[in-house]
Design an enzyme around this catalytic site. Sequence first.
Site, short mmCIF file in Angstrom:
data_model
loop_
_atom_site.label_atom_id
_atom_site.label_comp_id
_atom_site.label_asym_id
_atom_site.label_seq_id
_atom_site.Cartn_x
_atom_site.Cartn_y
_atom_site.Cartn_z
N ASN A 105 49.56 -28.80 22.79
CA ASN A 105 50.17 -28.25 24.00
C ASN A 105 49.19 -27.24 24.59
O ASN A 105 49.06 -26.14 24.07
CB ASN A 105 51.50 -27.59 23.62
CG ASN A 105 52.14 -26.86 24.78
OD1 ASN A 105 51.74 -27.02 25.94
ND2 ASN A 105 53.16 -26.06 24.48
N LYS A 161 49.36 -25.72 27.35
CA LYS A 161 50.01 -24.68 28.18
C LYS A 161 49.20 -24.49 29.48
O LYS A 161 48.66 -25.46 29.99
CB LYS A 161 50.16 -23.38 27.37
CG LYS A 161 50.82 -23.64 26.02
CD LYS A 161 51.20 -22.39 25.28
CE LYS A 161 51.85 -22.78 23.96
NZ LYS A 161 52.37 -21.63 23.22
N HIS A 209 60.53 -26.19 26.03
CA HIS A 209 59.68 -25.23 25.30
C HIS A 209 60.24 -23.82 25.54
O HIS A 209 60.71 -23.51 26.63
CB HIS A 209 58.23 -25.33 25.78
CG HIS A 209 57.29 -24.56 24.91
ND1 HIS A 209 57.18 -23.19 24.97
CD2 HIS A 209 56.45 -24.96 23.93
CE1 HIS A 209 56.30 -22.79 24.07
NE2 HIS A 209 55.85 -23.84 23.41
N GLU A 248 58.88 -21.12 26.14
CA GLU A 248 58.27 -20.40 27.27
C GLU A 248 58.90 -20.84 28.59
O GLU A 248 59.06 -20.03 29.50
CB GLU A 248 56.74 -20.61 27.25
CG GLU A 248 56.10 -19.82 26.11
CD GLU A 248 54.82 -20.39 25.56
OE1 GLU A 248 54.19 -21.25 26.21
OE2 GLU A 248 54.43 -19.98 24.45
N GLU A 280 60.37 -25.13 16.77
CA GLU A 280 59.40 -24.06 16.99
C GLU A 280 60.10 -22.70 16.97
O GLU A 280 60.66 -22.28 18.01
CB GLU A 280 58.72 -24.23 18.35
CG GLU A 280 57.94 -25.52 18.50
CD GLU A 280 56.86 -25.40 19.57
OE1 GLU A 280 55.69 -25.60 19.25
OE2 GLU A 280 57.20 -25.06 20.72
N GLY A 336 52.27 -18.47 18.76
CA GLY A 336 51.15 -17.64 19.22
C GLY A 336 51.03 -16.31 18.49
O GLY A 336 50.29 -15.43 18.92
N SER A 359 52.01 -21.47 15.45
CA SER A 359 50.86 -20.98 14.67
C SER A 359 50.35 -21.96 13.63
O SER A 359 49.91 -21.56 12.55
CB SER A 359 51.19 -19.62 14.02
OG SER A 359 51.43 -18.66 15.02
P1 PGA Z 1 50.86 -21.96 18.95
O1 PGA Z 1 51.89 -22.59 20.03
O2 PGA Z 1 50.37 -23.11 18.09
O3 PGA Z 1 49.79 -21.34 19.76
O4 PGA Z 1 51.67 -20.99 18.14
C1 PGA Z 1 52.75 -23.63 19.69
C2 PGA Z 1 53.59 -24.03 20.88
O5 PGA Z 1 53.99 -23.16 21.65
O6 PGA Z 1 53.85 -25.23 21.10
#
Ligand code: PGA
Length: 249
Positions: free
Chosen positions: A9, A11, A93, A95, A163, A169, A209
């Site tokens: 992803n 983003k 997601h 976000e 998640e 992150g 992560s």
């Molecule tokens: P990350 O993000 O691997 O940077 O923690 C995962 C995600 O948001 O899909």
Amino acid sequence: MRRKLAAGNWKMNGTSADLAQIEALAEKHTGALSEIMIATPDTLLHRASAFTKSGPITLGAQNCHKNETGAHTGDVSAEMLLDAGASYVILGHSERRADHDEHDEDVRAKARAALKAGLRVIICMGEELQEREADNTLDIIGGQLAGSIPDDISGETLVIAYEPIWAIGTGKVPSIAQISEVHDFIRIRLEQRFGPQIARSIRLLYGGSVKPTNAAEIFAVQNVDGALVGGASLKAADFGPIIEALDAS
Ligand code: PGA
């Protein structure tokens, strides 16, 4: 058998210079056992598809509108994403839920539009840290499962990504026991709703992560069928070892 899925992803990262990462992955992982998907920004989908036509990689988007066409300035429909080269769309997601006030019913409506257009959906869910600490994780996941997944799905068209919001992150990862508990719970809830055959064919990804250093341990968990990877999917040098760990699991 569920085919393992390494999903990246990107983003809001990536311009045309970063297409070289996809090209590098496509060359290096020609014989990958796992499916590899990269959700680029929409602006890169069409150009990225030049590197994914015959190789091991499929492309995805990170959102779509719930309507097919119309007066929705700045939005993109599922059919447009498919036309640009996407096979998947990530929906729900955390976000998007936080930045755009998306709720389960919005995610469900978008998923129905995506499935109708012929895209596969990766529906995300996860708990906040306070919810985890208050021991509410399974209730939260149960609610998100019931609310955001439409009825007309199959193992071919639906992927679920667990998640935990506090792991995205941050470099923090739940314990293996915590990942295992949630993935087992999701599988059981899917069985209750869709029956064992469909439930067993739906892939469950862990996200938050995931790095080359922790991937093998996470992929060893039963009911983890791959990962949704943010930061570590941006560079082929980081995503490659995660793909290899999944292939070896
Ligand atoms: P990350 O993000 O691997 O940077 O923690 C995962 C995600 O948001 O899909």
